[in-house]
Design a protein around this motif. Structure first.
Motif, short mmCIF file in Angstrom:
data_model
loop_
_atom_site.label_atom_id
_atom_site.label_comp_id
_atom_site.label_asym_id
_atom_site.label_seq_id
_atom_site.Cartn_x
_atom_site.Cartn_y
_atom_site.Cartn_z
N ARG A 24 1.12 3.98 -3.01
CA ARG A 24 0.74 5.36 -2.69
C ARG A 24 1.86 6.33 -3.05
O ARG A 24 1.63 7.39 -3.64
N LEU A 61 3.73 -6.31 19.59
CA LEU A 61 4.40 -7.58 19.28
C LEU A 61 5.91 -7.48 19.46
O LEU A 61 6.54 -8.43 19.92
N LEU A 105 -0.64 -3.19 15.99
CA LEU A 105 -0.38 -4.63 16.09
C LEU A 105 1.09 -4.93 16.32
O LEU A 105 1.45 -5.76 17.14
N VAL A 106 1.96 -4.24 15.55
CA VAL A 106 3.36 -4.65 15.50
C VAL A 106 4.14 -4.17 16.71
O VAL A 106 4.98 -4.90 17.22
N HIS A 117 0.83 -1.20 0.00
CA HIS A 117 0.00 0.00 0.00
C HIS A 117 0.87 1.26 0.00
O HIS A 117 0.63 2.20 -0.76
N LEU A 143 -1.22 -1.05 11.47
CA LEU A 143 0.01 -1.86 11.52
C LEU A 143 0.74 -1.63 12.84
O LEU A 143 1.14 -2.58 13.52
N VAL A 197 2.93 15.12 4.88
CA VAL A 197 1.90 14.45 4.11
C VAL A 197 1.00 13.66 5.06
O VAL A 197 1.42 13.25 6.13
N SER A 198 -0.26 13.47 4.64
CA SER A 198 -1.19 12.75 5.49
C SER A 198 -0.78 11.29 5.58
O SER A 198 -0.20 10.73 4.67
N GLU A 199 -1.08 10.73 6.72
CA GLU A 199 -0.63 9.36 6.98
C GLU A 199 -1.61 8.35 6.38
O GLU A 199 -2.82 8.50 6.53
N PRO A 200 -1.12 7.31 5.71
CA PRO A 200 -2.01 6.29 5.18
C PRO A 200 -2.76 5.58 6.31
O PRO A 200 -2.22 5.42 7.40
N ALA A 201 -4.00 5.19 6.01
CA ALA A 201 -4.86 4.63 7.06
C ALA A 201 -4.29 3.34 7.64
O ALA A 201 -4.49 3.03 8.80
N LEU A 202 -3.56 2.59 6.82
CA LEU A 202 -3.09 1.29 7.28
C LEU A 202 -1.97 1.39 8.30
O LEU A 202 -1.72 0.45 9.05
N VAL A 203 -1.26 2.55 8.32
CA VAL A 203 -0.08 2.64 9.17
C VAL A 203 -0.44 2.52 10.65
O VAL A 203 0.20 1.78 11.40
#
Lengths: 98, 312
Positions: free
Chosen positions: A87, B199, B195-196, A83, B192, B183-189
């Protein structure tokens, strides 16, 4: 060879095929997006098939759960990095940013 | 036998080929990426040699943290000198051949010396393995690192601290923000990270705990924790500070303090210096080492004297 071994060998071979196809795609496809498309197939399906084969060979619940965890973590890392790369590529071309 | 020999030969050839690409490749960025790949293949080689501790250290430190540090350095190089982007920053190419020849001779000599070593039962490794019960841990690597050659390990911590201080000394003093805040942060970050990062803490503590009886230990655990710090500062969750806060100063020297303090205490208690009084002491020292390894690595990546949470 037991049935289990035959099945897991077949799964390993199928997994390796996906890795091979993904690698060829990464090397041969023309642009970032189709390369990512090829690569994530290797990461997702190839890793899944290999993990499934090793689960069958491992014959224990602990090994199965660990392999499942490995697959899920691989999936997560592949998804997010794919992703981010896509992007970045779109933004660099001046297109819309997701 | 047949197939594993093929794998070993492929690994060995791959390592040499990758090493060649790293030093002789046309672009710096490519060399950095291939260096990370080299570290991962090297980790596989260590695993094939039945050295899982080294395999983990190589993957976590050699490939992971060093790779992140090199990429960050590359980014700074490009920032400092945008028109030279993509150019190889090789110094003098005429040095390459003599250095290569000398390295080859050195490797040959070491290999020759290794072949001259006396057979198994009189070497230090065998002595250490036979005396493993006295260390209180059942993982020979941890036993050797903390009990039989504690002095080396202590000095390694000193080297890490010195490396950090050296990097601070040559840094401009200005803290750089490695995160891409503009820049705007991607939603998946965020998903991630949530979770990570937990961990990495879990895996770090597990590796530390497992180091007593299975592959693992302070160095691998510290590198994994540092990777969590790298992720947090890369995504702007941790931001650089201008000065090192007191707590982080203490954490930086904690490993050295605890290890040498324990060693000196044992000296005055009538035992040998740096001897550890039991398994609990090994875990105590390992814990201190772990966080004193993790923090300087994360700070080196952030190119900052200190880190704080965003919004504090």
């Amino acid at each position: 060879m037991s049935v289990l071994e035959i099945v897991s060998t077949g799964l390993l071979a199928a997994g390796c095929f996906f890795y091979l196809a993904g690698t060829i795609g990464l090397l041969r496809f023309p642009d970032v997006h189709s390369r990512l498309h090829a690569l994530t197939k290797a990461d997702n399906v190839g890793l899944f098939l290999v993990c499934l084969a090793l689960t069958l060979l491992g014959e224990s619940l602990r090994v199965a759960l660990l392999l499942l965890l490995i697959w899920l973590l691989g999936l997560l890392a592949a998804t997010v990095s794919c992703h981010l790369i896509a992007r970045h590529s779109i933004r660099r071309k001046g297109g819309r940013s997701g | 036998m047949g197939i594993s020999l093929v794998i070993d030969v492929l690994l060995a050839l791959g390592l040499v080929g990758l090493a060649l690409q790293v030093v002789a490749g046309p672009s710096l960025f490519r060399s950095i990426v291939l260096f990370v790949v080299f570290g991962l293949v090297m980790a596989l080689a260590w695993a094939r040699l039945h050295a899982p501790d080294l395999a983990m250290a190589e993957a976590a430190i050699g490939a992971g943290i060093t790779g992140a540090l090199l990429l960050m350095t590359y980014r700074r190089l490009v920032e400092l000198n945008p028109e030279k982007r993509g150019e190889t920053y090789l110094g003098s190419r005429w040095l390459a051949a003599p250095v290569g020849v000398l390295t080859g001779v050195l490797v040959g000599l070491i290999g020759w010396a290794a072949l001259q070593l006396p057979p198994g039962d009189t070497t230090a490794g065998t002595l250490a393995r036979d005396a493993l019960d006295e260390t209180g841990v059942s993982n020979p690597v941890t036993g050797v690192l903390l009990v039989f050659r504690g002095y080396d390990t202590l000095l390694e911590m000193g080297v890490l601290l010195l490396a950090f201080l050296g990097a601070r000394a040559v840094a401009s003093g200005r803290a750089h923000s490695p995160g891409t805040s503009e820049v705007s942060e991607p939603a998946l970050v965020g998903a991630l990270l949530s979770l990570v990062v937990p961990l990495t803490i879990l895996v770090g503590i597990y590796l530390l705990r497992a180091g007593g009886h299975a592959p693992g230990g302070a160095f691998q655990a510290g590198a994994v924790l540092a990777a969590g710090g790298v992720l947090l500062s890369l995504t702007g969750r941790l931001v650089p500070t201008d000065h090192t806060p007191l707590v982080q100063r203490l954490v930086l020297v904690l490993g050295l303090l605890v290890f040498s303090g324990m060693g000196l205490f044992m000296l005055f208690a009538g035992s040998a210096m740096l001897s550890l009084p039991g398994t609990w002491a090994i875990y105590l020292v390992e814990t201190a080492l772990m966080i004193s390894i993790a923090l300087p690595l994360a700070l080196l990546f952030a190119q900052a004297p200190g880190l704080k949470g965003r919004g504090h």
